[in-house]
Design a protein around this motif. Structure first.
Motif, PDB file in Angstrom:
ATOM      1  N   GLU A  33       6.263  -6.265  -3.052  1.00 57.58           N
ATOM      2  CA  GLU A  33       7.616  -6.238  -3.720  1.00 57.58           C
ATOM      3  C   GLU A  33       8.230  -5.577  -4.890  1.00 57.58           C
ATOM      4  O   GLU A  33       9.405  -5.126  -4.830  1.00 57.58           O
ATOM      5  CB  GLU A  33       7.736  -7.577  -4.831  1.00 57.58           C
ATOM      6  N   ALA A  34       7.597  -4.755  -5.078  1.00 63.62           N
ATOM      7  CA  ALA A  34       7.604  -3.152  -6.441  1.00 63.62           C
ATOM      8  C   ALA A  34       7.895  -2.392  -5.237  1.00 63.62           C
ATOM      9  O   ALA A  34       8.699  -0.691  -5.473  1.00 63.62           O
ATOM     10  CB  ALA A  34       7.116  -2.817  -7.123  1.00 63.62           C
ATOM     11  N   GLY A  35       7.881  -2.321  -3.494  1.00 67.04           N
ATOM     12  CA  GLY A  35       7.818  -1.433  -2.954  1.00 67.04           C
ATOM     13  C   GLY A  35       7.013  -1.122  -1.828  1.00 67.04           C
ATOM     14  O   GLY A  35       6.119  -1.454  -1.134  1.00 67.04           O
ATOM     15  N   SER A  36       6.687   0.457  -1.749  1.00 61.16           N
ATOM     16  CA  SER A  36       5.775   0.643  -0.320  1.00 61.16           C
ATOM     17  C   SER A  36       4.881   2.403  -1.010  1.00 61.16           C
ATOM     18  O   SER A  36       5.729   2.364  -2.617  1.00 61.16           O
ATOM     19  CB  SER A  36       6.529   1.210   0.517  1.00 61.16           C
ATOM     20  N   PHE A  37       3.841   1.599  -1.322  1.00 58.37           N
ATOM     21  CA  PHE A  37       2.617   2.699  -1.877  1.00 58.37           C
ATOM     22  C   PHE A  37       1.726   2.760  -0.883  1.00 58.37           C
ATOM     23  O   PHE A  37       1.383   2.718   0.430  1.00 58.37           O
ATOM     24  CB  PHE A  37       1.701   1.506  -3.187  1.00 58.37           C
ATOM     25  N   ILE A  38       0.948   4.090  -1.275  1.00 59.29           N
ATOM     26  CA  ILE A  38      -0.501   4.047  -0.059  1.00 59.29           C
ATOM     27  C   ILE A  38      -1.824   3.642  -1.357  1.00 59.29           C
ATOM     28  O   ILE A  38      -1.777   3.927  -2.375  1.00 59.29           O
ATOM     29  CB  ILE A  38      -0.703   6.001   0.114  1.00 59.29           C
ATOM     30  N   LEU A  39      -2.491   3.609  -0.285  1.00 60.10           N
ATOM     31  CA  LEU A  39      -3.877   2.446  -0.867  1.00 60.10           C
ATOM     32  C   LEU A  39      -5.023   3.611  -1.127  1.00 60.10           C
ATOM     33  O   LEU A  39      -5.096   3.688   0.782  1.00 60.10           O
ATOM     34  CB  LEU A  39      -3.769   1.726  -1.027  1.00 60.10           C
ATOM     35  N   THR A  40      -5.039   4.619  -1.158  1.00 59.40           N
ATOM     36  CA  THR A  40      -6.711   5.111  -0.813  1.00 59.40           C
ATOM     37  C   THR A  40      -8.458   5.031  -0.852  1.00 59.40           C
ATOM     38  O   THR A  40      -7.961   4.684  -2.598  1.00 59.40           O
ATOM     39  CB  THR A  40      -6.600   6.815  -1.172  1.00 59.40           C
ATOM     40  N   LEU A  41      -8.587   5.207  -0.052  1.00 61.20           N
ATOM     41  CA  LEU A  41     -10.307   4.452  -0.816  1.00 61.20           C
ATOM     42  C   LEU A  41     -10.928   5.951  -0.448  1.00 61.20           C
ATOM     43  O   LEU A  41     -11.037   6.497   0.263  1.00 61.20           O
ATOM     44  CB  LEU A  41     -10.680   3.195   0.199  1.00 61.20           C
ATOM     45  N   TYR A  42     -11.804   6.339  -1.486  1.00 61.89           N
ATOM     46  CA  TYR A  42     -12.205   8.064  -1.736  1.00 61.89           C
ATOM     47  C   TYR A  42     -13.578   7.826  -0.833  1.00 61.89           C
ATOM     48  O   TYR A  42     -14.275   6.897  -0.900  1.00 61.89           O
ATOM     49  CB  TYR A  42     -12.414   8.493  -3.035  1.00 61.89           C
TER      50      TYR A  42
ATOM     51  N   ARG B  13     -15.390   1.737  -3.141  1.00 62.04           N
ATOM     52  CA  ARG B  13     -15.072   3.089  -3.745  1.00 62.04           C
ATOM     53  C   ARG B  13     -14.549   3.193  -3.964  1.00 62.04           C
ATOM     54  O   ARG B  13     -13.129   2.340  -4.660  1.00 62.04           O
ATOM     55  CB  ARG B  13     -14.232   3.425  -2.248  1.00 62.04           C
ATOM     56  N   PRO B  14     -14.090   4.553  -4.825  1.00 62.96           N
ATOM     57  CA  PRO B  14     -13.168   4.242  -5.787  1.00 62.96           C
ATOM     58  C   PRO B  14     -11.968   4.388  -4.897  1.00 62.96           C
ATOM     59  O   PRO B  14     -11.935   5.014  -3.708  1.00 62.96           O
ATOM     60  CB  PRO B  14     -13.877   6.570  -6.136  1.00 62.96           C
ATOM     61  N   ALA B  15     -11.063   3.703  -5.992  1.00 63.10           N
ATOM     62  CA  ALA B  15      -9.724   3.177  -5.158  1.00 63.10           C
ATOM     63  C   ALA B  15      -8.347   3.661  -6.286  1.00 63.10           C
ATOM     64  O   ALA B  15      -8.408   4.096  -7.400  1.00 63.10           O
ATOM     65  CB  ALA B  15      -9.650   1.951  -5.529  1.00 63.10           C
ATOM     66  N   LEU B  16      -6.936   4.402  -5.435  1.00 64.05           N
ATOM     67  CA  LEU B  16      -5.820   4.830  -5.766  1.00 64.05           C
ATOM     68  C   LEU B  16      -4.953   4.662  -5.500  1.00 64.05           C
ATOM     69  O   LEU B  16      -4.344   4.751  -4.089  1.00 64.05           O
ATOM     70  CB  LEU B  16      -6.032   6.294  -6.164  1.00 64.05           C
ATOM     71  N   ILE B  17      -3.841   4.074  -6.096  1.00 68.65           N
ATOM     72  CA  ILE B  17      -2.782   3.839  -6.028  1.00 68.65           C
ATOM     73  C   ILE B  17      -1.765   4.401  -6.101  1.00 68.65           C
ATOM     74  O   ILE B  17      -1.507   5.535  -6.905  1.00 68.65           O
ATOM     75  CB  ILE B  17      -2.253   2.355  -6.180  1.00 68.65           C
TER      76      ILE B  17
ATOM     77  N   GLY C 142      -3.646  -0.145   7.642  1.00 75.82           N
ATOM     78  CA  GLY C 142      -4.396   1.727   7.967  1.00 75.82           C
ATOM     79  C   GLY C 142      -3.587   2.593   8.929  1.00 75.82           C
ATOM     80  O   GLY C 142      -2.617   2.135   9.536  1.00 75.82           O
ATOM     81  N   ILE C 143      -3.953   3.647   7.891  1.00 78.49           N
ATOM     82  CA  ILE C 143      -2.797   4.963   8.633  1.00 78.49           C
ATOM     83  C   ILE C 143      -4.043   6.008   9.765  1.00 78.49           C
ATOM     84  O   ILE C 143      -4.853   5.477   8.927  1.00 78.49           O
ATOM     85  CB  ILE C 143      -2.207   5.736   7.340  1.00 78.49           C
ATOM     86  N   ALA C 144      -3.377   6.275  10.292  1.00 78.07           N
ATOM     87  CA  ALA C 144      -4.231   7.370  11.391  1.00 78.07           C
ATOM     88  C   ALA C 144      -4.624   8.395  10.984  1.00 78.07           C
ATOM     89  O   ALA C 144      -5.615   8.586  11.278  1.00 78.07           O
ATOM     90  CB  ALA C 144      -3.261   6.653  12.996  1.00 78.07           C
ATOM     91  N   GLU C 145      -3.852   9.228  10.006  1.00 81.32           N
ATOM     92  CA  GLU C 145      -3.574  10.541   9.394  1.00 81.32           C
ATOM     93  C   GLU C 145      -4.643  10.171   9.062  1.00 81.32           C
ATOM     94  O   GLU C 145      -5.319   9.586   8.417  1.00 81.32           O
ATOM     95  CB  GLU C 145      -2.799  11.121   9.305  1.00 81.32           C
ATOM     96  N   GLY C 146      -5.774  11.977   8.356  1.00 82.79           N
ATOM     97  CA  GLY C 146      -6.270  12.498   7.710  1.00 82.79           C
ATOM     98  C   GLY C 146      -7.982  12.154   8.454  1.00 82.79           C
ATOM     99  O   GLY C 146      -8.130  11.105   9.152  1.00 82.79           O
ATOM    100  N   VAL C 147      -8.378  12.699   7.982  1.00 81.72           N
ATOM    101  CA  VAL C 147     -10.386  12.787   7.948  1.00 81.72           C
ATOM    102  C   VAL C 147     -10.926  12.011   7.064  1.00 81.72           C
ATOM    103  O   VAL C 147     -12.468  11.855   7.764  1.00 81.72           O
ATOM    104  CB  VAL C 147     -10.397  13.953   9.113  1.00 81.72           C
ATOM    105  N   GLU C 148     -10.964  12.225   6.062  1.00 86.75           N
ATOM    106  CA  GLU C 148     -11.738  12.316   4.936  1.00 86.75           C
ATOM    107  C   GLU C 148     -11.491  11.224   4.018  1.00 86.75           C
ATOM    108  O   GLU C 148     -12.914  10.325   3.629  1.00 86.75           O
ATOM    109  CB  GLU C 148     -11.634  13.394   3.521  1.00 86.75           C
ATOM    110  N   ASN C 149     -10.303   9.900   3.831  1.00 81.64           N
ATOM    111  CA  ASN C 149     -10.516   9.371   3.468  1.00 81.64           C
ATOM    112  C   ASN C 149      -9.898   7.839   4.125  1.00 81.64           C
ATOM    113  O   ASN C 149      -9.863   8.553   4.720  1.00 81.64           O
ATOM    114  CB  ASN C 149      -9.655   9.156   1.779  1.00 81.64           C
ATOM    115  N   SER C 150     -10.215   7.018   3.603  1.00 81.49           N
ATOM    116  CA  SER C 150      -9.497   5.498   4.189  1.00 81.49           C
ATOM    117  C   SER C 150      -8.582   5.377   3.921  1.00 81.49           C
ATOM    118  O   SER C 150      -8.025   5.331   2.394  1.00 81.49           O
ATOM    119  CB  SER C 150      -9.991   4.461   4.576  1.00 81.49           C
ATOM    120  N   ASN C 151      -7.153   5.329   4.094  1.00 79.55           N
ATOM    121  CA  ASN C 151      -5.640   5.067   3.904  1.00 79.55           C
ATOM    122  C   ASN C 151      -5.218   4.102   4.599  1.00 79.55           C
ATOM    123  O   ASN C 151      -5.054   3.850   5.193  1.00 79.55           O
ATOM    124  CB  ASN C 151      -4.784   6.488   4.113  1.00 79.55           C
ATOM    125  N   PHE C 152      -4.396   3.317   3.679  1.00 80.04           N
ATOM    126  CA  PHE C 152      -3.486   2.425   3.882  1.00 80.04           C
ATOM    127  C   PHE C 152      -2.004   2.145   3.307  1.00 80.04           C
ATOM    128  O   PHE C 152      -1.610   3.383   2.146  1.00 80.04           O
ATOM    129  CB  PHE C 152      -3.977   0.898   3.239  1.00 80.04           C
TER     130      PHE C 152
END
Length: 322
Positions: A44-53, A97-101, A29-39
């Motif tokens: 193997e393909a690299g680093s990404f941000i996963l957001t649950l709205y 939750r709706p989710a986006l990478i 989990g990522i500590a910043e932000g207050v609206e959504n859940s961010n990870f």
């Protein structure tokens, strides 16, 4: 930590299996932000941000956010890009939750912006406004503009004075001034609406990217400038730094000139921007969701900023060079 929804490992594995990202290597989990859940998601393909709205995000707004990030990137703005799954779809569903990478941007945010950082931000903000000028595929009304402030106040009015004595009356007074006096007819377009220092990345002192477009909307462009003056140009003791304001405004105007009407409206726009964040922080402060691992922002920071704006006598107080 700004994580409202836990992700069961088996659900994450099934979700990732629909993408061409390889095996999971790390997930936190990522500590910043207050609206959504961010990870932070590492595969193997690299680093990404996963957001649950989370529930405060209207699912109908998600095509606007996704389309805007794609559009801005096509115009040369460094911002996260949605990752599509094997079916060519960017938006999925995970843990209910709706989710986006999205792609991961390199860089770090600055805790205490310098005048040089403020200038870089001014240049980037103007570039964003210019790049968004022809984004017409979707539009989104700013639900947190002047029409949305009184409903927020009504949610917090009864308990506002527990945060600061006299706060409820002060907000009521501000609304009585700003609602009838809010500027109309100024240049409008796509604005970020939340371009705080933690949403701007720097690498080796150069601005490297903009993130978190989930308050972006169509509104007055100079209002976005006012939001940034509030977010970037006050010191920890609550004093407004004219040097930083001058740097931000001069850099912005070098890319996108402000009209005389926009400059004249800055004191009111800054005052309104301060009230907007005071109100949303106040509501969050008084209504932390049970069990949420989140620390709400202190509304008194924006109360101090609002009091400064109430004392402003001229746009020169912001560092405007006529």
């Amino acid at each position: 930590m700004a994580v409202y929804t836990d992700v069961p490992p088996e659900e994450l594995e099934a979700f990732l299996s629909t993408y061409e990202l390889g095996r999971l290597r790390a997930f936190k989990g990522i500590a910043e932000g207050v609206e959504n859940s961010n990870f932070l998601l590492q595969t193997e393909a690299g680093s990404f941000i996963l957001t649950l709205y989370e529930k405060r995000v209207n699912p109908d707004d998600l095509p606007f956010f996704i389309g805007l990030m794609q559009h801005l990137a096509s115009r040369g703005i460094d911002c996260p890009q949605p990752v599509r799954n094997r079916d060519g779809v960017a938006l999925g569903r995970l843990a209910g939750r709706p989710a986006l990478i999205a792609t991961f941007l390199l860089g770090t945010s600055v805790r205490r912006p310098s005048a040089a950082n403020c200038a870089a931000l001014g240049t980037a903000l103007a570039g964003l406004h210019r790049a968004g000028a022809d984004f017409t595929a979707f539009s989104r009304v700013n639900a947190l503009s002047v029409a949305g402030w009184r409903p927020l106040y009504e949610q917090a009015a009864v308990r506002a004075d527990t945060v600061a004595p006299g706060l409820s009356a002060l907000i009521a007074d501000e609304l009585s001034v700003l609602e009838p006096g809010w500027p109309a007819g100024l240049p409008a377009g796509v604005i970020h609406a939340d371009l705080f220092p933690d949403n701007v990345f720097f690498t080796d002192d150069a601005l490297s990217g903009l993130i978190d477009f989930y308050f972006a909307c169509n509104d007055t462009l100079a209002y976005d400038v006012a939001i940034c003056l509030n977010a970037w140009c006050f010191e920890a003791d609550g004093a407004y730094n004219q040097t930083k304001g001058r740097a931000l405004l001069a850099a912005y105007r070098a890319v996108r000139p402000l009209s005389p009407a926009e400059i004249a409206a800055l004191p009111v726009l800054c005052r309104g921007a301060a009230l907007r964040f005071l109100l949303t922080r106040l509501v969050d402060w008084l209504n932390v969701p049970p069990g949420a691992l989140v620390r709400p922002h202190d509304p008194k920071e924006y109360l101090r900023k609002l009091r400064f704006h109430r004392s402003v006598e001229s746009v020169r107080d912001y560092g405007v060079d006529a």
